[in-house]
Design a protein around this motif. Structure first.
Motif, PDB file in Angstrom:
ATOM      1  N   VAL A  50       0.830  -1.203   0.000  1.00  0.00           N
ATOM      2  CA  VAL A  50       0.000   0.000   0.000  1.00  0.00           C
ATOM      3  C   VAL A  50       0.867   1.256   0.000  1.00  0.00           C
ATOM      4  O   VAL A  50       0.722   2.136  -0.856  1.00  0.00           O
ATOM      5  N   LEU A 109       0.466  -1.820  -4.928  1.00  0.00           N
ATOM      6  CA  LEU A 109      -0.902  -2.320  -5.081  1.00  0.00           C
ATOM      7  C   LEU A 109      -1.643  -1.618  -6.211  1.00  0.00           C
ATOM      8  O   LEU A 109      -2.367  -2.249  -6.974  1.00  0.00           O
ATOM      9  N   TRP A 147      -6.766  -8.782  -2.421  1.00  0.00           N
ATOM     10  CA  TRP A 147      -6.366  -7.402  -2.743  1.00  0.00           C
ATOM     11  C   TRP A 147      -7.551  -6.619  -3.294  1.00  0.00           C
ATOM     12  O   TRP A 147      -7.725  -5.444  -2.974  1.00  0.00           O
ATOM     13  N   LEU A 175      -9.088  -3.273  -1.490  1.00  0.00           N
ATOM     14  CA  LEU A 175      -9.262  -1.966  -2.130  1.00  0.00           C
ATOM     15  C   LEU A 175     -10.668  -1.415  -1.914  1.00  0.00           C
ATOM     16  O   LEU A 175     -10.837  -0.221  -1.685  1.00  0.00           O
ATOM     17  N   PHE A 192     -10.654  -0.265   1.791  1.00  0.00           N
ATOM     18  CA  PHE A 192      -9.653   0.794   1.955  1.00  0.00           C
ATOM     19  C   PHE A 192     -10.180   2.130   1.437  1.00  0.00           C
ATOM     20  O   PHE A 192      -9.987   3.171   2.071  1.00  0.00           O
TER      21      PHE A 192
END
Length: 155
Positions: A82, A87, A104, A108, A111
């Motif tokens: 990150v 990423l 992942w 995302l 996040f």
């Protein structure tokens, strides 16, 4: 450092790597005596998957979009992906050739709902919350009723 509303501590573990695994989470609301712990074990997984899943599951627990969060983890895999921007490059290339694409992509989604900072902390270094997360993760990996990590693929 921004004034975070929530401090999240995470750790993942896998015995055998791959093998039985688990994650541990400690969440603390800054300025409030409010703390929660979570953990979950899986039958067959890897350490990196558990490190990443711990962060995903912790972020999922946040009810208010835009929450300011600091995630403390001993996972260089997660922090570097990150903070060093790897990423976002992987995402642009549609995760071609990258492991743990499923997680992942989930990461995302979560996040981007919040204002998330990462702080790397050295594992097994007497950091109380990190040690607690490690204990939770290892204990979860040893439970008799473990979930299936459906995204784990043997190479």
């Amino acid at each position: 450092m921004s004034s975070a509303n929530v401090h999240i501590y995470t750790d993942g573990a896998a015995r055998g790597n791959p093998g039985p695994g688990g994650f541990g989470i400690v969440m603390e609301w800054v300025g409030k005596p409010y703390k929660k712990e979570f953990s979950q074990g899986y039958k067959h997984t890897t350490n990196n998957r558990m490190e990443l899943l711990a962060v995903i599951e912790a972020l999922r627990k946040l009810k208010n979009p835009g929450t300011q969060v600091i995630v403390f983890t001993d996972s260089k895999y997660v922090v570097d992906a990150v903070m060093k921007g790897w990423l976002f490059g992987w995402e642009k290339k549609n995760f071609k050739g990258k492991k743990n694409e499923d997680l992942w992509r989930e990461f995302l989604k979560e996040f981007r709902k919040h204002q998330v900072e990462f702080k790397w902390i050295r594992g097994h270094n007497n950091h109380p919350q990190n040690e607690r997360c490690d204990t939770l993760a290892v204990e979860a990996s040893k439970k008799t009723r473990l979930l299936i990590d459906s995204g784990f693929v043997e190479n």
